[in-house]
Each structure stands twice: as structure tokens, then as C-alpha cells.
Design an enzyme around this catalytic site. Structure first.
Site, short mmCIF file in Angstrom:
data_model
loop_
_atom_site.label_atom_id
_atom_site.label_comp_id
_atom_site.label_asym_id
_atom_site.label_seq_id
_atom_site.Cartn_x
_atom_site.Cartn_y
_atom_site.Cartn_z
N ARG A 162 0.26 0.49 -6.29
CA ARG A 162 1.00 1.62 -5.71
C ARG A 162 1.72 2.44 -6.80
NH1 ARG A 162 -1.60 -0.30 -2.04
NH2 ARG A 162 -0.95 -0.48 0.13
N SER A 237 3.28 0.95 5.39
CA SER A 237 4.19 -0.04 4.78
C SER A 237 5.41 0.69 4.23
CB SER A 237 3.52 -0.75 3.62
OG SER A 237 2.34 -1.38 4.03
N GLU A 333 8.43 1.50 -0.64
CA GLU A 333 7.20 2.11 -1.13
C GLU A 333 7.24 3.61 -0.80
OE1 GLU A 333 2.95 2.52 0.65
OE2 GLU A 333 3.20 0.43 0.09
#
Ligand code: EPU
Length: 337
Positions: A162, A237, A333
């Protein structure tokens, strides 16, 4: 170019937060993008893609540029591979389906991820054992301050979990206008070992899955576990899965032997944040209109009229409780704005 003022962004972020942009432009061509950048060199700007990885906690007092560039095409091919391009404003899932229809392999495990093509490299999106970096070839971008065109090749993107250069050294400096992927035409690397894919395929009695079957299995799994942003505001998420040192993990495991974990390297272990959040008692909980999804604790949801501030408050509560209970810090995130 048409400038909207005091414009609600509710339809432009998958959390469905009703924040306002002081000025908003829907950019439909690269010429228009360059023109806007040249016309307003000194105005603070906010670049908006699919709005699927951000949480708006305030109104945006800036010129919001909604990157709505459309188009997808085959660039070149040889016997084994094909190079395809998606413009930044193409919906990611529709782009993936377009590649699968032509039997081009590599993106199928990332079916149904919300968002647009142009933002996929920024956080190196991934799911079910595949990440963008596995098929990414290059992307085109325009430098905001001088409108110079730049091609970023894979190595320059510095992809990680990520992570990419677009979140680090190149942050806020470029607008990605299109992305190129190198996909397989034959001998597809069908990946079914991750999570519930095999189980899903077995249930469907599918013995020799092709790209379409894998994609369908993933769509079915995601639909069961993850809320559809059109029905329930969310950003996938909300947290990253934390990576901790093996020494730290060994200490925690004494107290929590049942904690799932994946070895990343000799010294590092990844823990599913969803498990930590569920075992901290948050799964399915609701605080006003902000909550934690019933089927996947990693996903925070907006039941209707939650503000970004309320969702952030829930996320802080989760972070603190997880830290107190497990001595593990979990990091968002999603970009909190
Ligand atoms: N788990 C729980 N409770 C939960 C959720 C998860 O105990 O409520 C535990 C289970 O032990 C499960 C493990 O966590 O086996 C892993 O869960 P899952 O396979 O669902 O994947 P994840 O780690 O929760 C990651 C990505 C997702 C991606 C899936 C599938 C991150 C932060 N998330 O989730 O990405 O779809 O794997 O590959 O890496 C996204 O980034 O928006 C996203 C949805």
C-alpha cells in the site's frame, strides 16, 4: 471550463460524506487539465479521483480537480503479452472486466476494488495475492507546477505494501493521467491459493478455472464480506495490516496464542488488523451513524449522515483500544483529509 462553487462532494467520495468544495471542476480531457493548471497556478488544489480511499473531515477550501479522463485501449502486443492502457478516470472494476472479456490475464484477482484506474498506483492496490505492481508497466503524469509530462516506469514508483513514490517523494506534485499494464495473452498465472478462492470455486464445482471464473469467485467473496459503497458508505479497509518485529510478536503470542499471523521475513510478521479489531470487541458496533462493518472489522462504515469527524473518532477509539490490549499500533490506510 465550468467551475462549480460551494459544491457538495457527497457523490464523489465512497464514504458518502457531505463535505463541500469551495470550487470544483470536472476535468474531461488532458488539454483541459493543462489549461486549468496554467490558469490557476497559485491556487491551492485538491486532486480527486474515485474518492474511494479518503475520509473528508472538513470542507475543502481549494480548487478541486475531479480527474474524469476516460478511455481504454490496447497499446501493443506480442505472442505472449499485451500492453493495455486505462485513462485515470476509468472505473477500475469496469477496466478489469474489459481485460478479462478479451482473455487478458493479471488483473482478475483485483476485481471489484472500488476506485478509478488513475489512483491504483498511488497506494499499490491489492487483493487476493495480487498487487498492481505485479502487472504495472508505467503511468503518465503531469507535473502540477510546470505542466511537464512525465512517464513513471515501474522501478521509479517504488511500490511497497500500500505504498509508492506518489505517497512519498512525489506526493502532491503530479496528476496521473493514464496507467499502462502488461498482461498475459496465454499461460495465465491463475492464482487461487489465497483466502477462500479455492473453496468458492469448489462450491461452484469449477475444476479448471479461467480468468472469468476466478474473477467471479472473488466478486462473490467480496460481495459477502465487504459492503457496497452505493448501499453503505465505506472506504474498504480503513487500516493497514500492521507489520511488527518477530521479537515483539513472540512476546505478544505468549498472551494471545490464537492470533493469526503471516511471516513477512526472518524478522517481520504481519497481523490481520481485522482480527485485532474484532477481538477488541468492535466488529458490528455502531456509534451514531458511524460504525464497524458486521462482516469485516477492517471496514468502517457510514450508516447515513455520519460526519468525517465522527468516523475519525471511532477510528481513534479502535486504535487506542487495540494498542492497550495487544500492544500493536494500527495505522489508517485511508487518507484522512
Ligand atoms: N479477520 C478477523 N475478523 C475480521 C476480519 C478479518 O478475524 O473481521 C482475520 C481473519 O483471521 C482472516 C484475516 O483477518 O483470516 C485476513 O482477513 P481477509 O483475508 O479478509 O483480508 P484482510 O487482511 O482483512 C486484505 C486487504 C483487503 C483485501 C483482502 C483480500 C489490507 C489492509 N486489506 O484484507 O483490501 O481485499 O486482504 O486480499 O491489506 C482494501 O485495501 O480496501 C481491501 C479491502
Amino acid at each position: 471550463m465550468k467551475i462549480e462553487t460551494n459544491f457538495s462532494l457527497k457523490q464523489y467520495n465512497t464514504f458518502g460524506i457531505d463535505a463541500k468544495a469551495s470550487r470544483f471542476i470536472d476535468i474531461q480531457s488532458e488539454e483541459e487539465l493543462v489549461e486549468v493548471l496554467q490558469t490557476y497556478p497559485n491556487d491551492s488544489k485538491f486532486i480527486l479521483g474515485g474518492g474511494s480511499n479518503m475520509l473528508l473531515t472538513q470542507d475543502i477550501d481549494a480548487l478541486v480537480l475531479h480527474i474524469n479522463l476516460k478511455g481504454k485501449k490496447i497499446i501493443k502486443e506480442d505472442d505472449q503479452f499485451v500492453w493495455v492502457e486505462g485513462k485515470a478516470g476509468e472505473n477500475w472494476h469496469e477496466f478489469v472486466l474489459w481485460t478479462i472479456e478479451q482473455n487478458f490475464g493479471g488483473l482478475e484477482n483485483m476485481s471489484l476494488i472500488p476506485g478509478n484506474v488513475g489512483t491504483t498506483p498511488v497506494q499499490n492496490i491489492g487483493a487476493y495475492g495480487t498487487e498492481i505492481k505485479d502487472t504495472f508497466d508505467s503511468c503518465n503524469a503531469i507535473q502540477i507546477d510546470n505542466q511537464v509530462h512525465k512517464i513513471f516506469h515501474k522501478e521509479e514508483c517504488k511500490f511497497g505494501y500500500r505504498e509508492s513514490v506518489f505517497k512519498q517523494d512525489a506526493k502532491d506534485q503530479y496528476i496521473i493521467t493514464s496507467v499502462q499494464f502488461k498482461l498475459t495473452k496465454t499461460n495465465h498465472a491463475i492464482k487461487t491459493s489465497y483466502g477462500d478462492i479455492l473453496k468458492e470455486l469448489e462450491e461452484q464445482n469449477c475444476k479448471n478455472p479461467g480468468l472469468k471464473e476466478v474473477s467471479n469467485a472473488i466478486i462473490a467473496i467480496r460481495k459477502r464480506k465487504l459492503p457496497d459503497p452505493k448501499e453503505l458508505g465505506n472506504s474498504g479497509s480503513f487500516f493497514k495490516n500492521p507489520i511488527i518485529s518477530k521479537t515483539h510478536f513472540d512476546k505478544i503470542q505468549v498472551k494471545h496464542p490464537e492470533m493469526p499471523h503471516y511471516t513477512i521475513s526472518e524478522h517481520e510478521v504481519k497481523i490481520p488488523a481485522g482480527w485485532l479489531i474484532e477481538h477488541a470487541g468492535f466488529k458490528g458496533k455502531r456509534f451514531g451513524d458511524a460504525g464497524i462493518h458486521v462482516n469485516q472489522a477492517l471496514v468502517l462504515v457510514n450508516y447515513g449522515n455520519a460526519t468525517g469527524q465522527e468516523i475519525v473518532a471511532v477510528s481513534k477509539n479502535i486504535q487506542k483500544t487495540v494498542l492497550d490490549l495487544f500492544d500493536i499500533a494500527i495505522e489508517a490506510e485511508v487518507n484522512i483529509i
